[in-house]
Motif scaffolding. Sequence first.
Motif, PDB file in Angstrom:
ATOM      1  N   ASP A 140       0.838  -1.206   0.000  1.00 40.94           N
ATOM      2  CA  ASP A 140       0.000   0.000   0.000  1.00 40.94           C
ATOM      3  C   ASP A 140       0.871   1.254   0.000  1.00 40.94           C
ATOM      4  N   SER A 146       1.252   4.199  -2.862  1.00 37.56           N
ATOM      5  CA  SER A 146       1.124   5.638  -2.604  1.00 37.56           C
ATOM      6  C   SER A 146       2.300   6.405  -3.208  1.00 37.56           C
ATOM      7  N   ILE A 170       1.835   6.741  -6.915  1.00 41.05           N
ATOM      8  CA  ILE A 170       0.809   7.743  -7.251  1.00 41.05           C
ATOM      9  C   ILE A 170       1.377   9.143  -7.112  1.00 41.05           C
ATOM     10  N   LEU A 171       2.138   9.374  -6.050  1.00 37.66           N
ATOM     11  CA  LEU A 171       2.654  10.713  -5.750  1.00 37.66           C
ATOM     12  C   LEU A 171       3.799  11.136  -6.668  1.00 37.66           C
ATOM     13  N   LEU A 179      -2.066  14.635   0.909  1.00 40.27           N
ATOM     14  CA  LEU A 179      -3.063  13.664   0.467  1.00 40.27           C
ATOM     15  C   LEU A 179      -2.866  12.309   1.145  1.00 40.27           C
ATOM     16  N   PHE A 180      -1.731  12.119   1.812  1.00 38.00           N
ATOM     17  CA  PHE A 180      -1.368  10.814   2.354  1.00 38.00           C
ATOM     18  C   PHE A 180      -1.122  10.928   3.860  1.00 38.00           C
ATOM     19  N   ALA A 222      -4.660  11.815  -8.989  1.00 34.54           N
ATOM     20  CA  ALA A 222      -4.495  11.003  -7.786  1.00 34.54           C
ATOM     21  C   ALA A 222      -5.812  10.360  -7.368  1.00 34.54           C
ATOM     22  N   SER A 223      -6.902  11.111  -7.497  1.00 29.62           N
ATOM     23  CA  SER A 223      -8.203  10.575  -7.065  1.00 29.62           C
ATOM     24  C   SER A 223      -8.643   9.398  -7.928  1.00 29.62           C
ATOM     25  N   VAL A 236      -7.290   7.995  -4.147  1.00 33.32           N
ATOM     26  CA  VAL A 236      -6.846   8.962  -3.151  1.00 33.32           C
ATOM     27  C   VAL A 236      -7.956   9.981  -2.908  1.00 33.32           C
ATOM     28  N   ASP A 237      -8.157  10.385  -1.667  1.00 36.02           N
ATOM     29  CA  ASP A 237      -9.154  11.392  -1.309  1.00 36.02           C
ATOM     30  C   ASP A 237      -8.892  12.665  -2.116  1.00 36.02           C
TER      31      ASP A 237
END
Length: 764
Positions: free
Chosen positions: A46, A50, A53-54, A121-122, A184-185, A189-190
């Motif tokens: 996980d 992340s 993604i970032l 975001l994390f 990202a969403s 991701v929120d």
Amino acid sequence: MTSPVDLIAKSPEYSPGTQPLTLAEHTAHVVACAERFAEVWGFDQDLARSGAILHDLGKGHPASQAMLWEKTYNQDSQAFKKKMRPVPWGTPVLRELRHRGGQSLGIPHRHELSSLGFLPLFPREDWIALVEMVVAHHKSISDDKSRRGFLDLAAPAGLPDLEPVRERHLSDWELWSPVSIDVASSFGVDPRQISLNEAASAFEEAFEIVQELPRRWSRWRGLLMSADHFGSAYMHGAKERASRLFSDPAVMDVYGLSGRYRPSSAYPLSLRDSEANDPRPHSLVVAPTGAGKTNFLFRRCRKRVFYTLPFQASINAMANRVATDLGDGADVRRLHAASAIGGADGLAREEDVRLQRLPGAAVKVLTPHQLASVVFGTAGHESTALDLRGQDVVLDEVHTYGPLALPMVERLLRVAASLNCRVHVGTATISEALRQLILDALGGANKVCEVRLTDTELDQYDRHIVEKVVDEEAARARIATAVDEGKRVLVVSNRVARAQERFDWVAAVFPHLSRLLIHSRYRRSDRARLEQGIHMLSGGPWQGPCVVCATQVVEVSLDVSFDMLVTDAAPLDALIQRFGRINRHARGGDVLKPVVVVAPPTDAKAIVPYAAETVRRSFDMLPEGPLRERSLQALISAVYPTVDLECIDIHLAHHTDLTQKLKALEHRPRSVIVDALQIESETAIRASDEAAYVRGPASERILLEIPAPEYLGVLAQRNCWPRCERGAWPVVVPDEQYDAVRGLLPLRDVEPADPFESIDTRFL
């Protein structure tokens, strides 16, 4: 609001003829690879996801988009301007484009630094790992060769001045960050918006994390870099291709007792079952050519294999052999300077050159120099360490490394052992001093299974009768006699120019004789063709006399067998390797074939690239008449009573106790390897190849490159030869300076005794 698909991650130059790759697409590719690599290497999947993604969200910044759009479209195109103006982030992109025509915008933009603004975001507890994955996935944080690492920009004189760097990388934040957040969403991701103040605070905290990093190597950086490189190489096929990595080569099924190679007294090592299954992790195998050393080294392997050899020709032959042994579909890769040539060297399978440098091979055949990043701390050392960790590493023909390269190999042994690798060293000859050095590096004799042949077994490898001759005239007389007798003759020279001179003499005296010249200074494509020619002339269906003139490139691991050798005097271990190309498959000492050694010249400079004292001592101690294999180790120990290692500690990434000199996220420029090992090499291309070199991708350019001595750069200035400002920036030599048969011709105004002229770029 615009769609995230409007953000570009890669321009079409990465995949000619296609549409630009979007940020969402590239992120998906890297996410898939990061999850796969994390699974295999034991990371939190996980958290790895992340980081993937970032890592490139900062490419939404107008500066990155301007660069990518400029490569994709004509910035003066009215259609392009019309497309950009309506979107919120279009105006700053156009402004950036206007300034890209040579006007400086101050601090350079690095997209990975802009990505730091999205840390909120994390979860905060993940930030240290995320920073390690993201902030330096392209450049060292400090002392980067471009001077664009995070600390290079933020603390250029050691005194932090973060404000201008932060403002540059978070400029126009409110306009472009929502689009990156949309990307990202799409990965779960929120999608909450991040204020400029929140992004700035995260940027500053990331800087503090980087400043406080200890001296160690970063596993997280290695993971992300591996995933990014793999995703970029395979793009839409990355997920499927990554799923097939890290396969078990099952070498025990092939090379073990139930495999295709049956035990035979002709190959004594095939009978050593107890040693093959010895529980000690490491191995030291000393055995002559033809004793089954390669198969035994593979029998000692339990996991994926990194098999190292010193020379390009050796690597090509070994990769071909292993691929054939393991069968269709086996992930066998080779890696050396010209490995991107693909099938041109006769490799009996189709080869995906993109895969060669990437992780996860079942078997990778390469030079120790290709693993040297873990020793010197050069770019990608973390990825290499992750790929190596816990696997089997074979260093074959370890005795062939000189006083500069040997300390690199010794440190590689130590580092590999510290990474829980099983290390297996194979050699035809070894002095007692070198043996002790290897045992010490691997943790002592209690961790190393040593294997040697008995004197009775060694006696069946008595295959040569030594003749010493005083000069070149006597050597050429022996060549002429052998040709008249219908023999196949191998002539090995220490220097390229001498190999060319001998080849010219053969062509003049025996104009109708089959002949071949091979050394390091050919176009890569021509070199590959010549390697095939060696195998044809050395035996098999070939009938009749021939002469092959070569340099040291034929010394190691070529399965060729000639009737007679004529060689320059050289260090004893090198001579023994050259002897191994003569009468290779004979057994029992019934037939001895001649190896003729020419006395070293009186001028020490003419003995370069070898140490004159070592060459003379080797020649003096070499017995004339039948050469007894059982006596060689004592001779080697007498020639090399000690191991003379040049001190290269200043260039190494570790202290002697293997603690790191470098901070996490730092790496050194590749040039430290060149400096440490004094690798003197230039690159040339023919004038008639320049246009193709400029147009072609890297895989085609390397076909046209000619390795050359360092002195070529000086000579180019003297003769006003230009450089091509592409690829390796090669010197463009006149066509008449190169011949497809003879290679790069002698550089006529170089002093004959100049050491640069005699260096053989065999390791490159």
